[in-house]
Design a protein around this motif. Structure first.
Motif, PDB file in Angstrom:
ATOM      1  N   LEU A  13       0.834  -1.202   0.000  1.00  0.00           N
ATOM      2  CA  LEU A  13       0.000   0.000   0.000  1.00  0.00           C
ATOM      3  C   LEU A  13       0.869   1.252   0.000  1.00  0.00           C
ATOM      4  CD1 LEU A  13      -2.681  -1.141   2.604  1.00  0.00           C
ATOM      5  CD2 LEU A  13      -3.116  -0.693   0.181  1.00  0.00           C
ATOM      6  N   SER A  14       1.917   1.261   0.803  1.00  0.00           N
ATOM      7  CA  SER A  14       2.798   2.424   0.881  1.00  0.00           C
ATOM      8  C   SER A  14       3.562   2.644  -0.423  1.00  0.00           C
ATOM      9  CB  SER A  14       3.790   2.261   2.040  1.00  0.00           C
ATOM     10  OG  SER A  14       3.120   2.234   3.276  1.00  0.00           O
ATOM     11  N   ARG A  15       4.051   1.569  -1.012  1.00  0.00           N
ATOM     12  CA  ARG A  15       4.823   1.705  -2.254  1.00  0.00           C
ATOM     13  C   ARG A  15       3.944   2.228  -3.393  1.00  0.00           C
ATOM     14  NH1 ARG A  15       9.960  -1.094  -2.244  1.00  0.00           N
ATOM     15  NH2 ARG A  15      10.230  -2.286  -0.317  1.00  0.00           N
ATOM     16  N   VAL A  16       2.695   1.808  -3.434  1.00  0.00           N
ATOM     17  CA  VAL A  16       1.782   2.329  -4.450  1.00  0.00           C
ATOM     18  C   VAL A  16       1.514   3.809  -4.199  1.00  0.00           C
ATOM     19  CG1 VAL A  16      -0.568   2.199  -5.362  1.00  0.00           C
ATOM     20  CG2 VAL A  16       0.747   0.104  -4.998  1.00  0.00           C
ATOM     21  N   ASP A  17       1.260   4.172  -2.943  1.00  0.00           N
ATOM     22  CA  ASP A  17       1.006   5.572  -2.611  1.00  0.00           C
ATOM     23  C   ASP A  17       2.199   6.458  -2.952  1.00  0.00           C
ATOM     24  OD1 ASP A  17      -1.521   5.066  -1.747  1.00  0.00           O
ATOM     25  OD2 ASP A  17      -1.112   5.313   0.389  1.00  0.00           O
ATOM     26  N   LEU A  18       3.406   5.945  -2.760  1.00  0.00           N
ATOM     27  CA  LEU A  18       4.617   6.723  -3.020  1.00  0.00           C
ATOM     28  C   LEU A  18       5.034   6.713  -4.490  1.00  0.00           C
ATOM     29  CD1 LEU A  18       6.702   5.590   0.092  1.00  0.00           C
ATOM     30  CD2 LEU A  18       5.704   7.848  -0.280  1.00  0.00           C
ATOM     31  N   GLY A  19       4.326   5.953  -5.306  1.00  0.00           N
ATOM     32  CA  GLY A  19       4.658   5.875  -6.720  1.00  0.00           C
ATOM     33  C   GLY A  19       5.788   4.921  -7.043  1.00  0.00           C
ATOM     34  N   GLU A  20       6.205   4.110  -6.064  1.00  0.00           N
ATOM     35  CA  GLU A  20       7.271   3.142  -6.324  1.00  0.00           C
ATOM     36  C   GLU A  20       6.773   1.966  -7.152  1.00  0.00           C
ATOM     37  OE1 GLU A  20       9.315   1.912  -2.824  1.00  0.00           O
ATOM     38  OE2 GLU A  20       9.516   3.943  -2.036  1.00  0.00           O
ATOM     39  N   LEU A  21       5.490   1.680  -7.055  1.00  0.00           N
ATOM     40  CA  LEU A  21       4.859   0.652  -7.879  1.00  0.00           C
ATOM     41  C   LEU A  21       3.753   1.303  -8.696  1.00  0.00           C
ATOM     42  CD1 LEU A  21       4.466  -2.381  -5.412  1.00  0.00           C
ATOM     43  CD2 LEU A  21       6.050  -2.211  -7.336  1.00  0.00           C
ATOM     44  N   ASP A  22       3.824   1.137 -10.002  1.00  0.00           N
ATOM     45  CA  ASP A  22       2.790   1.687 -10.882  1.00  0.00           C
ATOM     46  C   ASP A  22       1.641   0.689 -10.930  1.00  0.00           C
ATOM     47  OD1 ASP A  22       1.258   2.969 -12.764  1.00  0.00           O
ATOM     48  OD2 ASP A  22       2.507   2.356 -14.467  1.00  0.00           O
ATOM     49  N   ALA A  23       0.704   0.853 -10.002  1.00  0.00           N
ATOM     50  CA  ALA A  23      -0.404  -0.087  -9.903  1.00  0.00           C
ATOM     51  C   ALA A  23      -1.610   0.619  -9.306  1.00  0.00           C
ATOM     52  CB  ALA A  23      -0.016  -1.290  -9.042  1.00  0.00           C
ATOM     53  N   ASP A  24      -2.774   0.084  -9.594  1.00  0.00           N
ATOM     54  CA  ASP A  24      -4.026   0.575  -9.034  1.00  0.00           C
ATOM     55  C   ASP A  24      -4.625  -0.581  -8.222  1.00  0.00           C
ATOM     56  OD1 ASP A  24      -6.466   1.634  -8.428  1.00  0.00           O
ATOM     57  OD2 ASP A  24      -7.116   1.951 -10.500  1.00  0.00           O
ATOM     58  N   ILE A  25      -4.506  -0.496  -6.906  1.00  0.00           N
ATOM     59  CA  ILE A  25      -5.049  -1.551  -6.051  1.00  0.00           C
ATOM     60  C   ILE A  25      -6.554  -1.392  -5.994  1.00  0.00           C
ATOM     61  CG2 ILE A  25      -5.058  -2.585  -3.749  1.00  0.00           C
ATOM     62  CD1 ILE A  25      -2.192  -1.687  -3.386  1.00  0.00           C
TER      63      ILE A  25
ATOM     64  N   SER B 284      -9.720 -10.205   2.643  1.00  0.00           N
ATOM     65  CA  SER B 284      -9.109 -11.011   3.693  1.00  0.00           C
ATOM     66  C   SER B 284     -10.150 -11.888   4.359  1.00  0.00           C
ATOM     67  CB  SER B 284      -8.467 -10.096   4.744  1.00  0.00           C
ATOM     68  OG  SER B 284      -7.895 -10.853   5.800  1.00  0.00           O
ATOM     69  N   ASN B 285      -9.661 -12.962   4.981  1.00  0.00           N
ATOM     70  CA  ASN B 285     -10.527 -13.810   5.797  1.00  0.00           C
ATOM     71  C   ASN B 285     -10.557 -13.344   7.249  1.00  0.00           C
ATOM     72  OD1 ASN B 285      -7.781 -14.712   5.569  1.00  0.00           O
ATOM     73  ND2 ASN B 285      -8.295 -16.562   6.700  1.00  0.00           N
ATOM     74  N   HIS B 286      -9.875 -12.235   7.545  1.00  0.00           N
ATOM     75  CA  HIS B 286      -9.892 -11.622   8.873  1.00  0.00           C
ATOM     76  C   HIS B 286     -10.027 -10.107   8.718  1.00  0.00           C
ATOM     77  CE1 HIS B 286      -8.720 -15.360  10.902  1.00  0.00           C
ATOM     78  NE2 HIS B 286      -7.860 -15.542   9.909  1.00  0.00           N
ATOM     79  N   ASP B 287     -10.512  -9.441   9.765  1.00  0.00           N
ATOM     80  CA  ASP B 287     -10.727  -7.991   9.674  1.00  0.00           C
ATOM     81  C   ASP B 287      -9.619  -7.169  10.319  1.00  0.00           C
ATOM     82  OD1 ASP B 287     -11.140  -8.432  12.360  1.00  0.00           O
ATOM     83  OD2 ASP B 287     -13.212  -7.696  12.408  1.00  0.00           O
ATOM     84  N   ASP B 288      -8.474  -7.793  10.631  1.00  0.00           N
ATOM     85  CA  ASP B 288      -7.398  -7.115  11.358  1.00  0.00           C
ATOM     86  C   ASP B 288      -6.909  -5.842  10.672  1.00  0.00           C
ATOM     87  OD1 ASP B 288      -7.498 -10.043  11.886  1.00  0.00           O
ATOM     88  OD2 ASP B 288      -5.922  -9.584  13.349  1.00  0.00           O
ATOM     89  N   HIS B 289      -6.934  -5.800   9.339  1.00  0.00           N
ATOM     90  CA  HIS B 289      -6.292  -4.696   8.623  1.00  0.00           C
ATOM     91  C   HIS B 289      -7.282  -3.799   7.882  1.00  0.00           C
ATOM     92  CE1 HIS B 289      -2.802  -6.907   9.749  1.00  0.00           C
ATOM     93  NE2 HIS B 289      -3.137  -7.933   8.991  1.00  0.00           N
ATOM     94  N   GLU B 290      -8.535  -3.866   8.279  1.00  0.00           N
ATOM     95  CA  GLU B 290      -9.547  -3.058   7.614  1.00  0.00           C
ATOM     96  C   GLU B 290      -9.258  -1.562   7.769  1.00  0.00           C
ATOM     97  OE1 GLU B 290     -14.421  -2.704   7.283  1.00  0.00           O
ATOM     98  OE2 GLU B 290     -13.501  -4.032   8.771  1.00  0.00           O
ATOM     99  N   ALA B 291      -8.868  -1.139   8.963  1.00  0.00           N
ATOM    100  CA  ALA B 291      -8.582   0.281   9.203  1.00  0.00           C
ATOM    101  C   ALA B 291      -7.351   0.727   8.418  1.00  0.00           C
ATOM    102  CB  ALA B 291      -8.387   0.533  10.693  1.00  0.00           C
ATOM    103  N   LEU B 292      -6.329  -0.108   8.369  1.00  0.00           N
ATOM    104  CA  LEU B 292      -5.120   0.217   7.602  1.00  0.00           C
ATOM    105  C   LEU B 292      -5.462   0.440   6.138  1.00  0.00           C
ATOM    106  CD1 LEU B 292      -2.024   0.258   7.003  1.00  0.00           C
ATOM    107  CD2 LEU B 292      -2.172  -2.241   6.804  1.00  0.00           C
ATOM    108  N   VAL B 293      -6.238  -0.440   5.570  1.00  0.00           N
ATOM    109  CA  VAL B 293      -6.606  -0.337   4.155  1.00  0.00           C
ATOM    110  C   VAL B 293      -7.438   0.917   3.921  1.00  0.00           C
ATOM    111  CG1 VAL B 293      -7.890  -1.461   2.302  1.00  0.00           C
ATOM    112  CG2 VAL B 293      -6.455  -2.831   3.821  1.00  0.00           C
ATOM    113  N   ALA B 294      -8.337   1.219   4.834  1.00  0.00           N
ATOM    114  CA  ALA B 294      -9.182   2.410   4.687  1.00  0.00           C
ATOM    115  C   ALA B 294      -8.346   3.685   4.687  1.00  0.00           C
ATOM    116  CB  ALA B 294     -10.215   2.447   5.809  1.00  0.00           C
ATOM    117  N   ARG B 295      -7.287   3.726   5.485  1.00  0.00           N
ATOM    118  CA  ARG B 295      -6.425   4.919   5.520  1.00  0.00           C
ATOM    119  C   ARG B 295      -5.768   5.180   4.177  1.00  0.00           C
ATOM    120  NH1 ARG B 295      -5.053   2.936  10.738  1.00  0.00           N
ATOM    121  NH2 ARG B 295      -3.035   2.106  10.004  1.00  0.00           N
ATOM    122  N   HIS B 296      -5.628   4.156   3.379  1.00  0.00           N
ATOM    123  CA  HIS B 296      -5.034   4.312   2.048  1.00  0.00           C
ATOM    124  C   HIS B 296      -6.106   4.517   0.974  1.00  0.00           C
ATOM    125  CE1 HIS B 296      -0.745   3.391   2.874  1.00  0.00           C
ATOM    126  NE2 HIS B 296      -1.250   2.722   3.908  1.00  0.00           N
TER     127      HIS B 296
END
Length: 279
Positions: A100-112, A117-129
């Protein structure tokens, strides 16, 4: 002028490089970079060519007779929108956060497009991006339903690449068949050693002096797909399992990110259970 990447693969024989170069020149194209490899064991020639062409050049028509003459399989990749990616993860989020960080910084040319996920542990992290998050939990009485739902979600999103960022579920064969050489997995070990669960515990028990990580294309055989990138770091008798995990997670992030970049830049040619990586 439009910059284009050609990926070529055919039985090895004299004249291939000349034929491709002459075809590009006849179109008014200019080769910017070319790299090639001959696998003598499999009698196979592989090449990656970056070239610029005048707008409107019919590359496909020009390449057809060359491909027919040399029994060539080839791909053409032109500039366009950023590739669409789906990222699948489970409880461990270090590879997900790094991507997520590399895409935001332009290090990876990609559109996520989304993270699932099968768990909700990282839902807030993903939302911040600013990326969509899909929770698909596994029902104990019907675990296959989750796999089918995940398959449908990814298929319907029409993504170019699926990245398994420590996704700890085995994908069904139908899922993998829909995305041949378009699912990249990170394995927390230097394959083919220490396959399966808890490789760092296995490494500790064996007293290894190196630990590694492996990024590979997913196939129907678990952890046996064509390898894209690997790296290692030295360890010693002083390192405990927690130390190996800490060092290993750093490796996993960098190895996965590099494998994704190589794929997105069309630098990987897979054949059999091998790859040629033109980096």
């Amino acid at each position: 002028m439009t910059q284009t990447v050609l990926l070529l693969r055919c039985p090895d024989r004299p004249g291939i490089v000349a034929a491709v170069g002459q075809t590009i020149a006849a179109l008014g194209g200019n080769i910017i970079h070319a790299d090639q490899h001959t696998d003598r064991v499999h009698d196979l020639f592989l090449q990656r060519v970056e070239a610029t062409f005048p707008d409107g050049a019919d590359i496909e028509a020009a390449m057809r007779p060359v491909a027919a003459a040399y029994d060539m399989t080839w791909e053409i990749h032109r500039p366009g929108p950023s590739p669409r990616i789906a990222v699948l993860c489970s409880k461990q989020g270090h590879c997900l956060a790094d991507l997520l960080s590399r895409v935001d910084l332009g290090e990876l040319d990609a559109d996520i497009q989304f993270v699932a996920s099968n768990h909700d542990d990282h839902e807030a992290l993903v939302a911040r991006h600013g990326v969509d998050f899909h929770l698909l939990p596994v029902a104990p009485d019907d675990p296959s339903r989750q796999s089918a739902d995940m398959h449908a979600l990814v298929r319907d999103a029409d993504v170019d690449l699926v990245v398994l960022a420590r996704y700890m579920r085995i994908l069904p064969e139908a899922f993998i068949a829909d995305f041949p050489n378009r699912i990249i997995n990170i394995h927390h070990s230097f394959l083919p050693a220490f396959v399966g669960a808890k490789p760092y515990h296995q490494a500790y028990e064996r007293g290894v002096k190196l630990i590694g990580a492996t990024a590979h294309y997913a196939t129907g055989e678990l952890d046996q797909g064509p390898i894209i990138h690997q790296d290692v770091t030295p360890v010693s008798h002083r390192h405990e399992v927690t130390d190996l995990i800490r060092l290993g997670t750093d490796l996993e992030k960098s190895v996965l990110a590099r494998a994704v970049r190589l794929h997105l830049e069309h630098r990987v040619l897979a054949y059999g259970n091998r790859t040629v990586v033109f980096d």
